[in-house]
Design an enzyme around this catalytic site. Structure first.
Site, PDB file in Angstrom:
ATOM      1  CG  HIS A   1     -17.994  42.390 -71.652  1.00 42.30           C
ATOM      2  ND1 HIS A   1     -18.959  42.638 -72.453  1.00 42.30           N
ATOM      3  CD2 HIS A   1     -16.640  42.873 -72.174  1.00 42.30           C
ATOM      4  CE1 HIS A   1     -18.474  43.586 -73.244  1.00 42.30           C
ATOM      5  NE2 HIS A   1     -17.336  43.721 -72.883  1.00 42.30           N
TER       6      HIS A   1
ATOM      7  CE  LYS B   1     -16.415  40.501 -76.032  1.00 42.04           C
ATOM      8  NZ  LYS B   1     -17.039  41.485 -76.918  1.00 42.04           N
TER       9      LYS B   1
ATOM     10  CE1 TYR C   1     -18.918  45.659 -76.358  1.00 45.02           C
ATOM     11  CE2 TYR C   1     -18.833  44.524 -78.408  1.00 45.02           C
ATOM     12  CZ  TYR C   1     -18.359  44.859 -77.324  1.00 45.02           C
ATOM     13  OH  TYR C   1     -16.903  44.529 -76.983  1.00 45.02           O
TER      14      TYR C   1
HETATM   15  N1  LIG Z   1     -13.792  42.825 -74.248  1.00 45.09           N
HETATM   16  C1  LIG Z   1     -13.708  44.047 -74.224  1.00 45.09           C
HETATM   17  O1  LIG Z   1     -13.746  44.602 -72.996  1.00 45.09           O
HETATM   18  C2  LIG Z   1     -13.742  44.862 -75.199  1.00 45.09           C
HETATM   19  C3  LIG Z   1     -13.484  46.343 -75.100  1.00 45.09           C
HETATM   20  C4  LIG Z   1     -13.365  47.036 -76.314  1.00 45.09           C
HETATM   21  C5  LIG Z   1     -13.471  46.668 -77.626  1.00 45.09           C
HETATM   22  N2  LIG Z   1     -13.948  45.300 -77.608  1.00 45.09           N
HETATM   23  C6  LIG Z   1     -13.994  44.580 -78.831  1.00 45.09           C
HETATM   24  O2  LIG Z   1     -12.960  44.846 -79.839  1.00 45.09           O
HETATM   25  C7  LIG Z   1     -13.074  45.439 -81.041  1.00 45.09           C
HETATM   26  C8  LIG Z   1     -12.262  46.342 -81.640  1.00 45.09           C
HETATM   27  O3  LIG Z   1     -11.954  47.304 -80.814  1.00 45.09           O
HETATM   28  P1  LIG Z   1     -12.419  49.074 -80.548  1.00 45.09           P
HETATM   29  O4  LIG Z   1     -13.436  49.128 -81.577  1.00 45.09           O
HETATM   30  O5  LIG Z   1     -12.300  49.523 -79.278  1.00 45.09           O
HETATM   31  O6  LIG Z   1     -11.095  49.751 -81.408  1.00 45.09           O
HETATM   32  P2  LIG Z   1     -10.213  49.592 -82.788  1.00 45.09           P
HETATM   33  O7  LIG Z   1     -10.760  48.387 -83.537  1.00 45.09           O
HETATM   34  O8  LIG Z   1      -8.842  49.276 -82.242  1.00 45.09           O
HETATM   35  O9  LIG Z   1     -10.369  50.745 -83.314  1.00 45.09           O
HETATM   36  C9  LIG Z   1     -11.521  51.369 -84.116  1.00 45.09           C
HETATM   37  C10 LIG Z   1     -11.479  52.856 -84.440  1.00 45.09           C
HETATM   38  O10 LIG Z   1     -10.494  52.884 -85.517  1.00 45.09           O
HETATM   39  C11 LIG Z   1     -10.950  53.245 -86.721  1.00 45.09           C
HETATM   40  N3  LIG Z   1     -10.235  52.570 -87.636  1.00 45.09           N
HETATM   41  C12 LIG Z   1     -10.713  51.242 -88.140  1.00 45.09           C
HETATM   42  N4  LIG Z   1      -9.931  50.938 -89.242  1.00 45.09           N
HETATM   43  C13 LIG Z   1      -8.958  51.903 -89.625  1.00 45.09           C
HETATM   44  C14 LIG Z   1      -7.973  51.861 -90.472  1.00 45.09           C
HETATM   45  N5  LIG Z   1      -7.751  51.203 -91.293  1.00 45.09           N
HETATM   46  N6  LIG Z   1      -7.417  53.252 -90.299  1.00 45.09           N
HETATM   47  C15 LIG Z   1      -7.743  54.139 -89.462  1.00 45.09           C
HETATM   48  N7  LIG Z   1      -8.558  54.053 -88.835  1.00 45.09           N
HETATM   49  C16 LIG Z   1      -9.306  52.976 -88.619  1.00 45.09           C
HETATM   50  C17 LIG Z   1     -12.257  53.242 -86.443  1.00 45.09           C
HETATM   51  O11 LIG Z   1     -12.962  54.538 -86.898  1.00 45.09           O
HETATM   52  P3  LIG Z   1     -14.169  54.280 -88.202  1.00 45.09           P
HETATM   53  O12 LIG Z   1     -15.198  53.410 -87.493  1.00 45.09           O
HETATM   54  O13 LIG Z   1     -14.492  55.805 -88.359  1.00 45.09           O
HETATM   55  O14 LIG Z   1     -13.473  53.548 -89.539  1.00 45.09           O
HETATM   56  C18 LIG Z   1     -12.350  53.260 -84.889  1.00 45.09           C
HETATM   57  O15 LIG Z   1     -12.566  54.671 -84.597  1.00 45.09           O
HETATM   58  C19 LIG Z   1     -14.473  46.046 -80.458  1.00 45.09           C
HETATM   59  O16 LIG Z   1     -15.196  46.435 -81.630  1.00 45.09           O
HETATM   60  C20 LIG Z   1     -15.095  45.046 -79.802  1.00 45.09           C
HETATM   61  O17 LIG Z   1     -15.923  43.802 -80.802  1.00 45.09           O
HETATM   62  C21 LIG Z   1     -13.888  44.246 -76.592  1.00 45.09           C
END
Ligand SMILES: NC(=O)c1ccc[n+]([C@@H]2O[C@H](COP(=O)([O-])OP(=O)(O)OC[C@H]3O[C@@H](n4cnc5c(N)ncnc54)[C@H](OP(=O)(O)O)[C@@H]3O)[C@@H](O)[C@H]2O)c1
Length: 278
Positions: A110, A77, A52
């Site tokens: 990861h 990770k 990241y």
């Molecule tokens: N291990 C892996 O391979 C892997 C892959 C992907 C992610 N991750 C981890 O998982 C975490 C979460 O996944 P993600 O970031 O992909 O997606 P997520 O948390 O499912 O979604 C984030 C998106 O949703 C929006 N959002 C957040 N809260 C909201 C709410 N209450 N209402 C409406 N929209 C909302 C955010 O926009 P705004 O920012 O504009 O609020 C952003 O566009 C990551 O940050 C990371 O730490 C791990």
């Protein structure tokens, strides 16, 4: 009934908060501010990764927050090009340096990156780091059961955590049950399922939100918690960071859970962990 605001106990006895702040696509400068806001809100689990590129900002926030380090559950990770015992150890030391800490609460592989064939050796290096006190728990991410079994065959234990894509469009009931039987905690990434389509606009979600006077995001986060998953929503907006943490004052009914479960599409939004892309 399980208190979902209390930590879960991992298979090595470590306590892990059930809700955390995810930092994917949060840049280094932004990460400091966002993680500070998350810690001030009450989040005690922070999820980052060497990939990241924001460990410095995350570390500054954790170390400058005034929250004792012992109360923060910090996860990072090891990236795919650092598989293998020596590279993983060097990557861990570099992450610790960037984060400004001398231990991690959880270190994850990861991706299994099966084409390299080094994930079991890498996991063994994580266990060695755990013995040395550099990490408190050793886990993985994006592992399929075949990868988890291969690790178990090689080292005799299952990882404490598997962080996987999980949201109402891809809710992984078989994997969740399989992991629960083996004491592996399931942690949901991409929990709001926003990469394709909009989970938050689905009638099953908006109806539950209206019924409980909560937002669609809060309903989906609560759905994860009630399925026994650790959940790490990301937002770059302070108001949503706070909103996403307020999920302990209501409970979804069995019918509401089932209606959200029925949004399952059987399709991943991310890449296939068993393939050769990673
Ligand atoms: N291990 C892996 O391979 C892997 C892959 C992907 C992610 N991750 C981890 O998982 C975490 C979460 O996944 P993600 O970031 O992909 O997606 P997520 O948390 O499912 O979604 C984030 C998106 O949703 C929006 N959002 C957040 N809260 C909201 C709410 N209450 N209402 C409406 N929209 C909302 C955010 O926009 P705004 O920012 O504009 O609020 C952003 O566009 C990551 O940050 C990371 O730490 C791990």
């Amino acid at each position: 009934m399980t208190d979902l605001s209390a930590p879960i106990e991992l298979n090595d006895g470590t306590a892990m908060p059930r809700i955390g702040y995810g930092t994917y696509k949060v840049g280094d400068d932004e990460a400091q501010q966002a993680v500070e806001a998350a810690l001030a809100t009450g989040y005690r689990l922070i999820d980052t990764a060497e990939m990241y590129g924001n460990e410095v900002g995350v570390g500054r926030a954790v170390n400058g927050s005034g929250v004792p380090r012992s109360e923060v559950f910090l996860t990072t990770k090891v990236w795919n090009d650092h598989h293998g015992a020596d590279k993983a150890r060097a990557a861990l030391e570099a992450s610790l340096e960037r984060l400004g800490t001398d231990y991690l609460d959880l270190y994850l592989i990861h991706w299994p990156s099966p084409k390299q064939g080094l994930y079991a050796e890498t996991f063994e290096a994580l266990l060695k780091a755990k013995e040395e006190g550099l990490i408190r728990s050793a886990g993985v991410s994006n592992f399929l059961p075949e990868h988890l079994d291969a690790v178990h065959d090689a080292v005799g234990v299952y990882p404490s955590v598997n962080q996987v894509e999980l949201h109402p469009y891809f809710n992984q009931p078989e994997l969740r049950a399989w992991q629960a039987e083996r004491g592996i905690a399931t942690e949901s990434w991409g929990p709001l399922g926003q990469r394709t389509g909009s989970v938050l606009a689905e009638p099953a979600v908006t109806a539950a939100a209206e019924a409980h006077g909560m937002s669609p995001g809060q309903v989906v986060i609560r759905w994860h918690l009630q399925h026994g998953c650790v959940v790490i929503p990301k937002s770059s907006k302070a108001s949503r960071i706070a909103e996403n943490f307020e999920v302990f004052g209501f409970a979804l009914t069995g019918d509401e859970m089932a209606a959200i479960d029925a949004l399952e599409t059987g399709k991943r939004q991310g890449i296939d962990p068993g393939g050769n892309e990673r």
